[in-house]
Design a protein around this motif. Structure first.
Motif, PDB file in Angstrom:
ATOM      1  N   GLY A  47     -12.102 -56.766 -14.214  1.00  0.00           N
ATOM      2  CA  GLY A  47     -12.277 -56.866 -15.654  1.00  0.00           C
ATOM      3  C   GLY A  47     -13.055 -58.077 -16.095  1.00  0.00           C
ATOM      4  N   THR A  48     -12.599 -59.264 -15.698  1.00  0.00           N
ATOM      5  CA  THR A  48     -13.167 -60.495 -16.242  1.00  0.00           C
ATOM      6  C   THR A  48     -14.238 -61.103 -15.361  1.00  0.00           C
ATOM      7  OG1 THR A  48     -11.048 -60.970 -17.318  1.00  0.00           O
ATOM      8  CG2 THR A  48     -12.611 -62.791 -17.094  1.00  0.00           C
ATOM      9  N   GLY A  90     -11.482 -53.609 -16.851  1.00  0.00           N
ATOM     10  CA  GLY A  90     -10.213 -54.153 -16.378  1.00  0.00           C
ATOM     11  C   GLY A  90      -9.135 -53.075 -16.333  1.00  0.00           C
ATOM     12  N   VAL A  91      -9.038 -52.298 -17.404  1.00  0.00           N
ATOM     13  CA  VAL A  91      -8.060 -51.198 -17.448  1.00  0.00           C
ATOM     14  C   VAL A  91      -8.428 -50.128 -16.419  1.00  0.00           C
ATOM     15  CG1 VAL A  91      -7.065 -49.368 -18.865  1.00  0.00           C
ATOM     16  CG2 VAL A  91      -7.481 -51.630 -19.859  1.00  0.00           C
ATOM     17  N   PHE A  92      -9.707 -49.808 -16.329  1.00  0.00           N
ATOM     18  CA  PHE A  92     -10.155 -48.812 -15.355  1.00  0.00           C
ATOM     19  C   PHE A  92      -9.838 -49.294 -13.936  1.00  0.00           C
ATOM     20  CE2 PHE A  92     -13.577 -45.297 -15.334  1.00  0.00           C
ATOM     21  CZ  PHE A  92     -12.961 -44.656 -14.260  1.00  0.00           C
ATOM     22  N   ILE A  96      -7.661 -47.302 -10.956  1.00  0.00           N
ATOM     23  CA  ILE A  96      -8.158 -47.017  -9.611  1.00  0.00           C
ATOM     24  C   ILE A  96      -7.265 -47.651  -8.551  1.00  0.00           C
ATOM     25  CG2 ILE A  96      -9.986 -47.665  -8.000  1.00  0.00           C
ATOM     26  CD1 ILE A  96     -12.006 -46.861 -10.013  1.00  0.00           C
ATOM     27  N   ALA A  97      -6.869 -48.903  -8.780  1.00  0.00           N
ATOM     28  CA  ALA A  97      -6.061 -49.601  -7.779  1.00  0.00           C
ATOM     29  C   ALA A  97      -4.689 -48.972  -7.603  1.00  0.00           C
ATOM     30  CB  ALA A  97      -5.923 -51.071  -8.164  1.00  0.00           C
ATOM     31  N   LEU A  98      -4.044 -48.610  -8.702  1.00  0.00           N
ATOM     32  CA  LEU A  98      -2.718 -48.008  -8.586  1.00  0.00           C
ATOM     33  C   LEU A  98      -2.792 -46.562  -8.102  1.00  0.00           C
ATOM     34  CD1 LEU A  98      -0.800 -49.450 -11.661  1.00  0.00           C
ATOM     35  CD2 LEU A  98      -1.006 -50.334  -9.347  1.00  0.00           C
ATOM     36  N   THR A 134      -7.251 -41.327 -19.500  1.00  0.00           N
ATOM     37  CA  THR A 134      -7.623 -40.399 -20.574  1.00  0.00           C
ATOM     38  C   THR A 134      -7.635 -41.112 -21.917  1.00  0.00           C
ATOM     39  OG1 THR A 134      -6.662 -38.521 -19.375  1.00  0.00           O
ATOM     40  CG2 THR A 134      -7.019 -38.247 -21.736  1.00  0.00           C
ATOM     41  N   MET A 135      -6.605 -41.925 -22.157  1.00  0.00           N
ATOM     42  CA  MET A 135      -6.511 -42.677 -23.407  1.00  0.00           C
ATOM     43  C   MET A 135      -7.646 -43.697 -23.517  1.00  0.00           C
ATOM     44  SD  MET A 135      -3.226 -44.734 -24.945  1.00  0.00           S
ATOM     45  CE  MET A 135      -3.165 -45.895 -23.568  1.00  0.00           C
ATOM     46  N   LEU A 136      -7.983 -44.351 -22.394  1.00  0.00           N
ATOM     47  CA  LEU A 136      -9.064 -45.338 -22.396  1.00  0.00           C
ATOM     48  C   LEU A 136     -10.381 -44.688 -22.812  1.00  0.00           C
ATOM     49  CD1 LEU A 136      -9.955 -48.274 -21.618  1.00  0.00           C
ATOM     50  CD2 LEU A 136     -10.482 -47.331 -19.347  1.00  0.00           C
TER      51      LEU A 136
END
Length: 212
Positions: A47-48, A90-92, A96-98, A134-136
């Motif tokens: 993300g950052t 960051g959210v994406f 992917i990681a989880l 989906t929400m993102l």
């Protein structure tokens, strides 16, 4: 090391991802064993550090010194495009990681890695990450379509932003479509779905320049 090819943003991107990536995977740190520390690494790097670091590098090398957006923190604090793209990826990155841990649940149990999948179950993590992604896409897609109306005096800009918003909504729809029939406890099926998410991830980077 070359002063023309380097910048503080590039150094942050390269060294930050190197250090956290090493601490994520290798002993004695092995932060991937701890869900909260693993999440911190993922958000920080995907993300950052990567987005803001390369954004800062691009700004400084292409446009020279821009005081209000100088450095990584300056980009994050004073440039909304940098902040929003960092938040999106960051959210994406968390998704992917989880999602990666879902087909690895058996191995994680053997090696005593207490991932969220091991703690919460494969189905719950799979469905939660699918809904989060989906929400993102839905939020950013709706925002881009709304944003397109602010550029009515420049039709091509409005059309471009509207198309980006539409692409986001289609991507969000595809996240659910591809998940239909996937057995969260079948490693092969989840892995194929996981690789589909990677296509969306890099596809998002391809679309990113058109969202400005």
């Amino acid at each position: 090391m070359h002063p023309i090819l380097s910048s503080s943003g590039l150094q942050v991107a390269l060294w930050g991802s190197f250090v956290l990536g090493t601490m994520y995977s290798l002993p004695p740190f092995r932060m991937k064993k701890h869900p909260l520390l693993a999440a911190f690494c993922i958000v920080a790097v995907r993300g950052t550090i990567i987005n803001a670091g390369f954004y800062s590098h691009a700004v400084s090398t292409a446009f020279g010194s821009v005081p209000q957006i100088r450095g990584v923190l300056g980009c994050l604090m004073n440039d909304y495009k940098c902040a929003l793209s960092s938040a999106f990826f960051g959210v994406f990155g968390i998704v992917i990681a989880l999602m990666k841990d879902v087909p690895d649940a058996h191995g994680d149990r053997i090696f005593n890695i207490r991932s969220f999948t091991v703690r919460l179950g494969q189905k719950r993590v799979f469905n939660t990450m699918k809904n989060l992604l989906t929400m993102l896409f839905g939020i950013f897609g709706t925002a881009m379509i709304r944003y397109s109306t602010l550029a009515q005096d420049i039709p091509l800009v409005a059309i471009r932003r509207g198309l980006v918003g539409l692409v986001c909504l289609i991507a969000g729809w595809s996240v659910n479509k591809e998940a239909r029939g996937v057995n969260a406890e079948d490693s092969g099926e989840v892995y194929n779905y996981y690789m589909f998410l990677w296509k969306l991830f890099y596809g998002s980077y391809f679309v990113l320049p058109f969202a400005k």
